[in-house]
Design a protein around this motif. Structure first.
Motif, PDB file in Angstrom:
ATOM      1  N   HIS A   1       0.681  -0.989  -0.033  1.00 37.20           N
ATOM      2  CA  HIS A   1       0.169  -0.109  -0.100  1.00 37.20           C
ATOM      3  C   HIS A   1       0.876   1.414  -0.166  1.00 37.20           C
ATOM      4  CE1 HIS A   1      -3.305  -2.571   0.683  1.00 37.20           C
ATOM      5  NE2 HIS A   1      -2.786  -3.147   1.918  1.00 37.20           N
ATOM      6  N   THR A   2       2.102   1.111  -0.351  1.00 38.69           N
ATOM      7  CA  THR A   2       3.038   2.370  -0.191  1.00 38.69           C
ATOM      8  C   THR A   2       3.656   2.247  -1.521  1.00 38.69           C
ATOM      9  OG1 THR A   2       3.214   1.889   2.032  1.00 38.69           O
ATOM     10  CG2 THR A   2       4.935   3.351   0.920  1.00 38.69           C
ATOM     11  N   TYR A   3       3.847   3.514  -2.201  1.00 40.85           N
ATOM     12  CA  TYR A   3       4.398   3.895  -3.289  1.00 40.85           C
ATOM     13  C   TYR A   3       5.444   5.141  -3.255  1.00 40.85           C
ATOM     14  CZ  TYR A   3       5.654   4.181  -8.269  1.00 40.85           C
ATOM     15  OH  TYR A   3       6.658   4.166  -9.601  1.00 40.85           O
ATOM     16  N   ARG A   4       6.793   5.152  -3.518  1.00 42.89           N
ATOM     17  CA  ARG A   4       7.521   6.244  -3.450  1.00 42.89           C
ATOM     18  C   ARG A   4       8.530   6.296  -4.763  1.00 42.89           C
ATOM     19  NH1 ARG A   4       7.516   6.048   2.231  1.00 42.89           N
ATOM     20  NH2 ARG A   4       9.447   4.771   2.010  1.00 42.89           N
ATOM     21  N   VAL A   5       8.371   7.388  -5.538  1.00 43.76           N
ATOM     22  CA  VAL A   5       9.147   7.436  -6.921  1.00 43.76           C
ATOM     23  C   VAL A   5      10.679   7.189  -6.556  1.00 43.76           C
ATOM     24  CG1 VAL A   5       9.745   8.601  -8.763  1.00 43.76           C
ATOM     25  CG2 VAL A   5       7.494   8.707  -8.227  1.00 43.76           C
ATOM     26  N   TRP A   6      11.190   8.186  -5.428  1.00 49.42           N
ATOM     27  CA  TRP A   6      12.584   7.974  -4.979  1.00 49.42           C
ATOM     28  C   TRP A   6      12.473   8.016  -3.588  1.00 49.42           C
ATOM     29  CZ3 TRP A   6      15.523  10.955  -1.970  1.00 49.42           C
ATOM     30  CH2 TRP A   6      16.851  10.549  -2.163  1.00 49.42           C
ATOM     31  N   PRO A   7      13.213   7.413  -2.871  1.00 51.00           N
ATOM     32  CA  PRO A   7      14.149   6.376  -3.560  1.00 51.00           C
ATOM     33  C   PRO A   7      13.662   4.891  -3.571  1.00 51.00           C
ATOM     34  CG  PRO A   7      14.494   6.595  -1.241  1.00 51.00           C
ATOM     35  CD  PRO A   7      13.478   7.602  -1.521  1.00 51.00           C
ATOM     36  N   GLY A   8      12.295   4.938  -3.045  1.00 45.56           N
ATOM     37  CA  GLY A   8      11.355   3.662  -2.868  1.00 45.56           C
ATOM     38  C   GLY A   8      10.764   3.430  -1.741  1.00 45.56           C
ATOM     39  N   PRO A   9       9.740   2.652  -1.634  1.00 43.78           N
ATOM     40  CA  PRO A   9       9.574   1.487  -2.648  1.00 43.78           C
ATOM     41  C   PRO A   9       8.612   1.692  -3.582  1.00 43.78           C
ATOM     42  CG  PRO A   9       8.086   1.344  -0.672  1.00 43.78           C
ATOM     43  CD  PRO A   9       8.934   2.553  -0.499  1.00 43.78           C
ATOM     44  N   ASN A  10       8.793   1.199  -4.813  1.00 43.87           N
ATOM     45  CA  ASN A  10       8.178   1.475  -5.943  1.00 43.87           C
ATOM     46  C   ASN A  10       8.306   0.121  -7.005  1.00 43.87           C
ATOM     47  OD1 ASN A  10      10.765   1.320  -7.342  1.00 43.87           O
ATOM     48  ND2 ASN A  10      10.822   3.392  -7.077  1.00 43.87           N
ATOM     49  N   SER A  11       7.899   0.277  -8.072  1.00 40.09           N
ATOM     50  CA  SER A  11       7.732  -0.874  -9.025  1.00 40.09           C
ATOM     51  C   SER A  11       9.082  -1.751  -9.121  1.00 40.09           C
ATOM     52  CB  SER A  11       7.342  -0.355 -10.323  1.00 40.09           C
ATOM     53  OG  SER A  11       8.278   0.442 -11.151  1.00 40.09           O
ATOM     54  N   ASN A  12      10.511  -1.030  -9.236  1.00 39.46           N
ATOM     55  CA  ASN A  12      11.541  -1.850  -8.918  1.00 39.46           C
ATOM     56  C   ASN A  12      11.851  -2.559  -7.709  1.00 39.46           C
ATOM     57  OD1 ASN A  12      12.818  -1.020 -11.921  1.00 39.46           O
ATOM     58  ND2 ASN A  12      12.400   1.059 -11.088  1.00 39.46           N
ATOM     59  N   THR A  13      11.363  -1.819  -6.668  1.00 40.51           N
ATOM     60  CA  THR A  13      11.271  -2.579  -5.558  1.00 40.51           C
ATOM     61  C   THR A  13      10.914  -3.880  -5.586  1.00 40.51           C
ATOM     62  OG1 THR A  13      11.380  -0.277  -4.399  1.00 40.51           O
ATOM     63  CG2 THR A  13      11.284  -2.068  -2.836  1.00 40.51           C
ATOM     64  N   PHE A  14       9.599  -3.805  -6.022  1.00 36.47           N
ATOM     65  CA  PHE A  14       8.569  -4.912  -6.135  1.00 36.47           C
ATOM     66  C   PHE A  14       9.410  -6.139  -6.941  1.00 36.47           C
ATOM     67  CE2 PHE A  14       5.244  -7.395  -8.643  1.00 36.47           C
ATOM     68  CZ  PHE A  14       4.712  -7.949  -7.493  1.00 36.47           C
ATOM     69  N   LEU A  15      10.087  -5.900  -7.961  1.00 39.14           N
ATOM     70  CA  LEU A  15      10.593  -6.966  -8.681  1.00 39.14           C
ATOM     71  C   LEU A  15      11.872  -7.333  -7.917  1.00 39.14           C
ATOM     72  CD1 LEU A  15      10.153  -8.514 -11.285  1.00 39.14           C
ATOM     73  CD2 LEU A  15       8.523  -6.490 -10.797  1.00 39.14           C
ATOM     74  N   ALA A  16      12.606  -6.461  -7.371  1.00 37.39           N
ATOM     75  CA  ALA A  16      14.032  -6.809  -6.754  1.00 37.39           C
ATOM     76  C   ALA A  16      13.462  -7.749  -5.367  1.00 37.39           C
ATOM     77  CB  ALA A  16      14.547  -5.505  -6.169  1.00 37.39           C
ATOM     78  N   HIS A  17      12.387  -7.378  -4.687  1.00 39.11           N
ATOM     79  CA  HIS A  17      12.008  -8.472  -3.754  1.00 39.11           C
ATOM     80  C   HIS A  17      11.616  -9.709  -4.013  1.00 39.11           C
ATOM     81  CE1 HIS A  17       9.546  -9.956  -0.380  1.00 39.11           C
ATOM     82  NE2 HIS A  17       8.605 -10.294  -1.179  1.00 39.11           N
ATOM     83  N   ILE A  18      10.932  -9.836  -5.280  1.00 41.87           N
ATOM     84  CA  ILE A  18      10.836 -11.143  -5.937  1.00 41.87           C
ATOM     85  C   ILE A  18      12.202 -11.912  -6.128  1.00 41.87           C
ATOM     86  CG2 ILE A  18       9.949 -12.499  -8.008  1.00 41.87           C
ATOM     87  CD1 ILE A  18       7.696 -10.108  -8.294  1.00 41.87           C
ATOM     88  N   GLY A  19      13.180 -10.979  -6.781  1.00 40.54           N
ATOM     89  CA  GLY A  19      14.195 -11.711  -7.171  1.00 40.54           C
ATOM     90  C   GLY A  19      15.080 -12.096  -6.125  1.00 40.54           C
ATOM     91  N   ARG A  20      14.994 -11.386  -4.952  1.00 44.02           N
ATOM     92  CA  ARG A  20      15.664 -11.950  -3.659  1.00 44.02           C
ATOM     93  C   ARG A  20      14.976 -13.224  -2.924  1.00 44.02           C
ATOM     94  NH1 ARG A  20      15.174  -6.267  -2.418  1.00 44.02           N
ATOM     95  NH2 ARG A  20      17.075  -5.077  -2.775  1.00 44.02           N
ATOM     96  N   GLU A  21      13.651 -13.398  -3.169  1.00 48.39           N
ATOM     97  CA  GLU A  21      13.028 -14.415  -2.613  1.00 48.39           C
ATOM     98  C   GLU A  21      13.095 -15.578  -3.634  1.00 48.39           C
ATOM     99  OE1 GLU A  21      11.122 -14.495   0.384  1.00 48.39           O
ATOM    100  OE2 GLU A  21      12.372 -12.868   0.751  1.00 48.39           O
ATOM    101  N   VAL A  22      13.290 -15.251  -4.996  1.00 44.37           N
ATOM    102  CA  VAL A  22      13.526 -16.437  -5.901  1.00 44.37           C
ATOM    103  C   VAL A  22      14.765 -16.502  -6.576  1.00 44.37           C
ATOM    104  CG1 VAL A  22      12.394 -17.699  -7.645  1.00 44.37           C
ATOM    105  CG2 VAL A  22      11.005 -16.302  -5.988  1.00 44.37           C
ATOM    106  N   PRO A  23      15.801 -16.774  -5.971  1.00 41.13           N
ATOM    107  CA  PRO A  23      17.308 -16.639  -6.461  1.00 41.13           C
ATOM    108  C   PRO A  23      17.243 -17.456  -7.898  1.00 41.13           C
ATOM    109  CG  PRO A  23      17.501 -17.189  -4.240  1.00 41.13           C
ATOM    110  CD  PRO A  23      16.024 -17.365  -4.556  1.00 41.13           C
TER     111      PRO A  23
END
Length: 257
Positions: free
Chosen positions: A150-172
């Motif tokens: 429920h949170t979005y900040r263009v800079w420095p996050g969390p945003n759309s890139n933070t979301f994909l980064a989270h998935i990448g960390r959870e799924v190496p």
């Protein structure tokens, strides 16, 4: 003091040169700087995703990124993930979008490989077959566990890139490498400044995504200053630069199966 001055001047020069390259690229593409309205910008398929019906019996996972809409496309990208299990004839698309709902995680907001408001997406990752089938449940779990739905900040996050980064960390196994201009990928809360990079393998130290460094299996080495990333990709030799992402050898998608 002399060395600090040299480093500062060098950093500013890199920023200016990277921005100039991004501007030239955007001008030649005729997309980012057209001034078109978001409601009339292209959203049709870019023809990149494998035909889901034709590959009905094959599990597929892909990650895309496209320049953000308007002038912001000179600075950063917007990513999303799509996947389908074996036996399915349509993709599931997930991403974070800041407008339209209090829940920023969106499912099937647009076509799987659609133009992002006029910008053509690029393929970052692709997996097929058994490897894709095995990671899809973990991707779904990562989406459900995203800490800032429920949170979005263009800079420095969390945003759309933070979301994909989270998935990448959870799924190496995804082997995700978000480009250097994916602003927000390095966002970490102050309570957890040290952890895994977006690729899921390596080390990242980051203060709210605004200052830190990353050493990753896919990323190579990156330094983050005010969410502007500079680094070197060793495996696929290239410079990792703000505004343009990377300069050097293209990184091939890892099609596994």
């Amino acid at each position: 003091m002399f060395y600090l001055k040299v480093i500062s001047i060098s950093f500013i020069c890199v920023l200016l040169l990277s921005f100039a390259q991004s501007y030239v690229k955007a001008t030649h593409s005729g997309v980012v700087l057209t001034g078109q309205n978001w409601s009339t910008a292209r959203r049709d398929s870019a023809g990149l995703a494998p035909d889901a019906l034709h590959y009905k019996d094959t599990a597929i996972v892909q990650v895309y990124a496209a320049p953000t809409f308007g002038w912001r496309g000179l600075l950063a990208v917007h990513p999303w993930i799509i996947f389908k299990k074996a036996g399915e004839t349509r993709y599931h698309r997930y991403e974070v979008v800041s407008w339209g709902s209090s829940n920023v995680i969106r499912q099937n907001y647009a076509l799987p490989d659609g133009f992002w408001f006029g910008a053509k997406p690029g393929l970052l990752v692709e997996h097929r077959g058994a490897a894709a089938e095995a990671m899809i449940p973990h991707i779904e779990a990562a989406i459900a566990s995203y800490p800032w739905p429920h949170t979005y900040r263009v800079w420095p996050g969390p945003n759309s890139n933070t979301f994909l980064a989270h998935i990448g960390r959870e799924v190496p196994a995804l082997k995700l490498d978000l480009p250097a201009n994916a602003i927000g990928k390095d966002f970490r809360p102050l309570s957890h400044p040290i952890g895994l990079p977006p690729s899921g393998k390596g080390l990242q130290v980051s203060l709210l995504g605004a200052l830190g460094f990353t050493i990753g299996a896919q990323e190579g080495v990156e330094i983050n200053i005010l969410a502007f990333n500079l680094g070197v990709d060793v495996r696929s030799p290239a410079l990792r630069l703000p505004f343009i992402g990377r300069l050097g050898m293209a990184k091939a998608s890892d099609v596994s199966g």
